[in-house]
Design an enzyme around this catalytic site. Structure first.
Site, PDB file in Angstrom:
ATOM      1  N   CYS A 129       0.829  -1.207   0.000  1.00  0.00           N
ATOM      2  CA  CYS A 129       0.000   0.000   0.000  1.00  0.00           C
ATOM      3  C   CYS A 129       0.866   1.262   0.000  1.00  0.00           C
ATOM      4  O   CYS A 129       1.544   1.547   0.988  1.00  0.00           O
ATOM      5  CB  CYS A 129      -0.917  -0.049   1.227  1.00  0.00           C
ATOM      6  SG  CYS A 129      -1.776   1.480   1.597  1.00  0.00           S
ATOM      7  N   CYS A 145       0.068   3.795   2.761  1.00  0.00           N
ATOM      8  CA  CYS A 145       0.537   3.273   4.053  1.00  0.00           C
ATOM      9  C   CYS A 145       2.012   3.605   4.254  1.00  0.00           C
ATOM     10  O   CYS A 145       2.415   4.018   5.343  1.00  0.00           O
ATOM     11  CB  CYS A 145       0.334   1.759   4.121  1.00  0.00           C
ATOM     12  SG  CYS A 145      -1.378   1.220   3.972  1.00  0.00           S
TER      13      CYS A 145
END
Length: 130
Positions: A56, A59
């Site tokens: 991600c 993230c």
């Protein structure tokens, strides 16, 4: 076992599961999560859970902010859970997007931030730290 719980409630620089150079505790097993949750659910200490994934991009973008918050607000506990590694825990917390930050006090969710929203995350942590 008692030292495990005291480490969770008062993490020092060598806390079990701690990421290198960070006050963030990375949880890698359901058993470890259950122990961490048990140690926190009946306290008024803020628990900030970062549900993320290695693949991600957002993230990875917000990870330095999360680590900085953990270093600044040492009276709270900061936990990182990989949704692919612990999908059962992610489902239990109804995580549908990454990153999702869940703030918990006294065993109850008090706030949720979905997405890499640095200022919102900082504000919510500061709000619930007291």
């Amino acid at each position: 076992m008692g030292s495990f719980f005291s480490t969770l409630l008062n993490p020092g620089p060598a806390a079990a599961g701690e990421e290198e150079g960070s006050a963030v505790v990375a949880v890698h097993s359901k058993e470890s999560w259950n122990e961490h949750w048990t140690a926190h659910k009946n306290t008024n200490k803020l628990l900030v859970i970062d549900f993320s994934a290695t693949w991600c991009g957002p993230c990875r973008f917000i990870e330095p902010t999360f680590k900085a918050l953990a270093a600044k607000f040492t009276e709270a506990s900061f936990v990182k859970i990989d949704v692919d590694e612990l999908s059962e825990v992610s489902q239990q917390w109804r995580v549908q997007a990454m990153p999702t930050f869940v703030l918990v006090k006294g065993g109850k969710e008090v706030a949720r931030i979905v997405g890499a929203k640095e200022s919102e995350l900082q504000g919510k942590v500061a709000q619930f730290i007291a």
